[in-house]
Design an enzyme around this catalytic site. Structure first.
Site, mmCIF file in Angstrom:
data_model
loop_
_atom_site.group_PDB
_atom_site.id
_atom_site.type_symbol
_atom_site.label_atom_id
_atom_site.label_comp_id
_atom_site.label_asym_id
_atom_site.label_seq_id
_atom_site.Cartn_x
_atom_site.Cartn_y
_atom_site.Cartn_z
ATOM 1 N N HIS A 30 0.855 -1.188 0.000
ATOM 2 C CA HIS A 30 0.000 0.000 0.000
ATOM 3 C C HIS A 30 0.890 1.237 0.000
ATOM 4 C CE1 HIS A 30 1.072 0.098 4.190
ATOM 5 N NE2 HIS A 30 0.515 -1.086 4.398
ATOM 6 N N HIS A 33 4.126 1.321 1.943
ATOM 7 C CA HIS A 33 5.298 0.664 1.340
ATOM 8 C C HIS A 33 5.888 1.535 0.230
ATOM 9 C CE1 HIS A 33 2.920 -2.890 2.845
ATOM 10 N NE2 HIS A 33 4.103 -3.170 3.357
ATOM 11 N N LYS A 144 8.127 3.393 10.591
ATOM 12 C CA LYS A 144 8.002 3.663 12.032
ATOM 13 C C LYS A 144 6.678 3.185 12.610
ATOM 14 C CE LYS A 144 10.743 7.825 12.784
ATOM 15 N NZ LYS A 144 10.623 9.208 13.268
ATOM 16 N N LYS A 145 5.728 2.811 11.759
ATOM 17 C CA LYS A 145 4.459 2.334 12.304
ATOM 18 C C LYS A 145 4.712 1.123 13.209
ATOM 19 C CE LYS A 145 0.546 -0.058 10.661
ATOM 20 N NZ LYS A 145 0.780 -1.053 11.635
ATOM 21 N N GLN A 149 9.456 -3.005 16.252
ATOM 22 C CA GLN A 149 10.234 -3.747 15.251
ATOM 23 C C GLN A 149 11.468 -2.930 14.832
ATOM 24 O OE1 GLN A 149 8.599 -6.123 11.853
ATOM 25 N NE2 GLN A 149 9.069 -4.326 10.641
HETATM 26 O O1 PAF Z 1 7.350 -5.328 8.657
HETATM 27 C C1 PAF Z 1 7.215 -6.366 7.970
HETATM 28 O O2 PAF Z 1 6.507 -6.394 6.953
HETATM 29 C C2 PAF Z 1 7.930 -7.649 8.403
HETATM 30 O O3 PAF Z 1 7.960 -7.763 9.785
HETATM 31 C C3 PAF Z 1 9.344 -7.779 7.804
HETATM 32 C C4 PAF Z 1 10.267 -6.689 8.308
HETATM 33 C C5 PAF Z 1 9.270 -7.728 6.289
HETATM 34 C C6 PAF Z 1 9.950 -9.131 8.211
HETATM 35 O O4 PAF Z 1 9.193 -10.203 7.748
#
Ligand code: PAF
Length: 277
Positions: A30, A33, A144-145, A149
């Site tokens: 989307h 990305h 950053k959402k 992670q």
């Molecule tokens: O953020 C994501 O889409 C996933 O966690 C990632 C970083 C591609 C790892 O599978």
């Protein structure tokens, strides 16, 4: 644009383009990305996007099987925004044997998202390290959402001395404030209308903090109660330190408010950074 499915082909292709910037994704792309790819493109000679739904980061009761797989549409989108290489391996290619070696992110994997989704960040860190080894990027872009992670991956790169610069991109939002996510498509029409409340709560909390209210626990409880009153099942709405997502002390100025709540079936995440003066 090249679409590559195997590690061998990827390595062969990238031999002649060493300065690449990488955007790992699980596909179903989307505008959020698109923003990651736009951040990547000017920073290297070649933009590589991976599309791989990583079973290892899903819990047994999560939506791995029904996670949307839309490779053809994703490739069209990526081609139109100047991506150079799509790496779309299947599971056998990425995990040819049971994955026994893994990355353990330490205490951060047990709080917030990690507490709700045990094992999630091991799965993320392990697949990202494997992808880094396959793509060998100069830099990689994350949104950053998924704040926690980002921190897990920045820590991994620092502690393991990986030669990859981590670039963080701002969250992309719909006009009404809802953070874009592949999981938004699971919202019913009425849930979609309700969904922007999560970001509104974060904005109100940020406003209160900036106006000097420091009773974090009261503000967090108010936001959580308000969400619950409107049909949400909140996992957490909490003020944390940006550097490690631990509860702040009075002297901490660099904060982030992180939230996760279920609305119907989908579980939505959001966050907002706050700098206190
Ligand atoms: O953020 C994501 O889409 C996933 O966690 C990632 C970083 C591609 C790892 O599978």
């Amino acid at each position: 644009m090249e679409v590559i499915h195997t590690v061998a082909e990827l390595r062969k292709y990238l031999q002649s383009v060493p300065n690449n910037v990488f955007v790992p994704t699980m596909g179903n792309l989307h505008e959020g990305h698109v923003k990651l790819v736009e951040e990547a493109a000017p920073r290297g000679a070649c933009t590589v996007v991976s599309i791989f739904v990583n079973r290892m980061q899903f819990g047994p009761k999560e939506d791995f099987d029904r996670y949307p797989r839309t490779l053809d549409d994703d490739c069209k989108k990526l081609e139109s925004i100047g991506c150079d290489v799509v790496f779309a391996p299947d599971e056998k290619e990425l995990y040819p044997e049971p994955q026994q070696y893994a990355i353990y992110p330490g205490s951060i994997e047990n709080i917030l998202e990690g507490a709700v989704r045990p094992g999630h960040f091991r799965g993320v860190a392990t697949v990202v390290l494997k992808l880094f080894n396959m793509v060998q990027p100069r830099a990689a872009v994350f949104g950053k959402k998924d704040y926690q992670q980002c921190l897990v991956l920045k820590n991994m790169v620092r502690q393991l001395a990986l030669p990859v610069e981590i670039i963080l991109a701002e969250t992309v939002r719909a006009d009404d404030g809802l953070a874009l996510s592949s999981r938004n498509q699971y919202l019913s029409v009425s849930e979609r209308a309700e969904a922007p409340r999560l970001y509104r709560e974060l904005c109100e909390l940020k406003d209160a903090l900036e106006h000097g209210t420091h009773s974090y626990a009261i503000l967090e409880a108010e936001a959580t109660t308000d969400l619950a009153r409107h049909g949400w099942q909140p996992d957490y709405v909490t003020v944390r330190r940006r550097e490690d997502l631990l509860p702040p002390s009075d002297s901490d100025r660099e904060l982030v408010i992180v939230a996760a709540a279920r609305l119907g079936t989908p579980r939505l995440l959001d966050n907002i950074e706050v700098t206190l003066r």
